[in-house]
Design a protein around this motif. Sequence first.
Motif, PDB file in Angstrom:
ATOM      1  N   CYS A  38      33.197 -10.102   2.737  1.00 52.58           N
ATOM      2  CA  CYS A  38      32.518 -11.289   2.230  1.00 52.58           C
ATOM      3  C   CYS A  38      31.920 -10.913   0.879  1.00 52.58           C
ATOM      4  O   CYS A  38      31.579  -9.748   0.660  1.00 52.58           O
ATOM      5  CB  CYS A  38      31.420 -11.704   3.216  1.00 52.58           C
ATOM      6  N   ILE A  39      31.786 -11.871  -0.026  1.00 55.40           N
ATOM      7  CA  ILE A  39      31.269 -11.545  -1.364  1.00 55.40           C
ATOM      8  C   ILE A  39      29.885 -12.168  -1.582  1.00 55.40           C
ATOM      9  O   ILE A  39      29.571 -12.676  -2.639  1.00 55.40           O
ATOM     10  CB  ILE A  39      32.253 -11.978  -2.467  1.00 55.40           C
ATOM     11  N   PHE A  40      29.043 -12.085  -0.545  1.00 55.16           N
ATOM     12  CA  PHE A  40      27.667 -12.581  -0.626  1.00 55.16           C
ATOM     13  C   PHE A  40      26.695 -11.420  -0.805  1.00 55.16           C
ATOM     14  O   PHE A  40      26.868 -10.361  -0.204  1.00 55.16           O
ATOM     15  CB  PHE A  40      27.261 -13.307   0.665  1.00 55.16           C
ATOM     16  N   GLY A  41      25.663 -11.678  -1.587  1.00 58.79           N
ATOM     17  CA  GLY A  41      24.580 -10.720  -1.732  1.00 58.79           C
ATOM     18  C   GLY A  41      23.239 -11.427  -1.615  1.00 58.79           C
ATOM     19  O   GLY A  41      23.158 -12.662  -1.668  1.00 58.79           O
ATOM     20  N   SER A  42      22.170 -10.651  -1.465  1.00 61.06           N
ATOM     21  CA  SER A  42      20.842 -11.232  -1.292  1.00 61.06           C
ATOM     22  C   SER A  42      19.785 -10.304  -1.879  1.00 61.06           C
ATOM     23  O   SER A  42      20.019  -9.112  -2.087  1.00 61.06           O
ATOM     24  CB  SER A  42      20.557 -11.478   0.186  1.00 61.06           C
ATOM     25  N   PHE A  43      18.593 -10.877  -2.103  1.00 56.38           N
ATOM     26  CA  PHE A  43      17.521 -10.129  -2.755  1.00 56.38           C
ATOM     27  C   PHE A  43      16.206 -10.821  -2.463  1.00 56.38           C
ATOM     28  O   PHE A  43      16.157 -11.961  -1.975  1.00 56.38           O
ATOM     29  CB  PHE A  43      17.758 -10.072  -4.265  1.00 56.38           C
ATOM     30  N   LYS A  62      34.421 -11.358  -8.474  1.00 52.27           N
ATOM     31  CA  LYS A  62      33.547 -12.515  -8.336  1.00 52.27           C
ATOM     32  C   LYS A  62      32.692 -12.330  -7.091  1.00 52.27           C
ATOM     33  O   LYS A  62      33.146 -11.748  -6.109  1.00 52.27           O
ATOM     34  CB  LYS A  62      34.348 -13.818  -8.232  1.00 52.27           C
ATOM     35  N   PHE A  63      31.470 -12.879  -7.126  1.00 60.02           N
ATOM     36  CA  PHE A  63      30.560 -12.664  -6.005  1.00 60.02           C
ATOM     37  C   PHE A  63      29.387 -13.619  -6.131  1.00 60.02           C
ATOM     38  O   PHE A  63      29.117 -14.161  -7.207  1.00 60.02           O
ATOM     39  CB  PHE A  63      30.063 -11.215  -5.967  1.00 60.02           C
ATOM     40  N   PHE A  64      28.690 -13.817  -5.017  1.00 55.61           N
ATOM     41  CA  PHE A  64      27.549 -14.722  -4.963  1.00 55.61           C
ATOM     42  C   PHE A  64      26.253 -13.957  -4.694  1.00 55.61           C
ATOM     43  O   PHE A  64      26.252 -12.968  -3.953  1.00 55.61           O
ATOM     44  CB  PHE A  64      27.695 -15.723  -3.812  1.00 55.61           C
ATOM     45  N   LEU A  65      25.162 -14.450  -5.239  1.00 55.14           N
ATOM     46  CA  LEU A  65      23.839 -14.169  -4.717  1.00 55.14           C
ATOM     47  C   LEU A  65      23.330 -15.471  -4.095  1.00 55.14           C
ATOM     48  O   LEU A  65      23.492 -16.546  -4.666  1.00 55.14           O
ATOM     49  CB  LEU A  65      22.883 -13.686  -5.806  1.00 55.14           C
ATOM     50  N   VAL A  66      22.728 -15.350  -2.922  1.00 59.10           N
ATOM     51  CA  VAL A  66      22.281 -16.517  -2.159  1.00 59.10           C
ATOM     52  C   VAL A  66      20.758 -16.492  -2.111  1.00 59.10           C
ATOM     53  O   VAL A  66      20.161 -15.481  -1.749  1.00 59.10           O
ATOM     54  CB  VAL A  66      22.873 -16.494  -0.737  1.00 59.10           C
ATOM     55  N   SER A  67      20.143 -17.617  -2.469  1.00 59.16           N
ATOM     56  CA  SER A  67      18.683 -17.648  -2.566  1.00 59.16           C
ATOM     57  C   SER A  67      18.166 -19.056  -2.306  1.00 59.16           C
ATOM     58  O   SER A  67      18.776 -20.038  -2.733  1.00 59.16           O
ATOM     59  CB  SER A  67      18.237 -17.198  -3.959  1.00 59.16           C
TER      60      SER A  67
END
Length: 228
Positions: A38-43, A62-67
């Motif tokens: 999966c290409i999701f990240g978080s912070f 390509k990748f996502f940050l989810v917030s």
Amino acid sequence: MKTLEEKLKNPVWYSLNETHHKFLIAYDGVQFYHPDICIFGSFFDPSKTAKALNAYAKIADKFFLVSENETPIIDTNYVLLEKKIEGCQMILEEFVDFKITEDIVLLTAEHMDEVHALIWLVMPGFYRKRGFEMGTYFGIYKDDTLVSITGQRMQTDDFVEISGVVTHPDHTRNGYARQLIAHTTKEILKEKKLPILHTNKGNPAIPLYEKLGYKLTRDMNWWLYRKK
């Protein structure tokens, strides 16, 4: 110990801390899924995101940050924002049962290629074939062809996200998605976990989810980046 409400505010982070820990790639203050999954990240702290995105861009184009409401900081020498997807989170408030008339099949690893092909036909671009490993998938077949699916994606000790709700364009308006979501919801409830889902704001499917007992709870934004 974090509460369910705290986990729901950052579902990627807590999924990677709990059920999906084996898929974790961690940087200083930022967590990503392995890009084969999966290409999701978080912070939590936006000041940490620039260096982490630069590092992750070495292994994913390509990748996502989810917030929910934080805006990541990026280093535009290496990473560019392609778009921000304004999304929302829905959780099950009270399940409204729905009659199942179709034969719903538990999909196994032997169906992985079919799942991947159907998702890319309807929603091309981001699903990884090994995303199948994130949770349980169910499907409906017609004439030996997989025509509709639901899957499970992010999950913790407390919740499971329903995702991959896809129907072949030739088989829409038959109620397949509603039956699959109802079935998947019941399977999650059997585990004594909270069913949740994420979708785009204004998605015409939102009324369908509401009919099954889901309610809108918060924003959940998806920042899509690409390697420069």
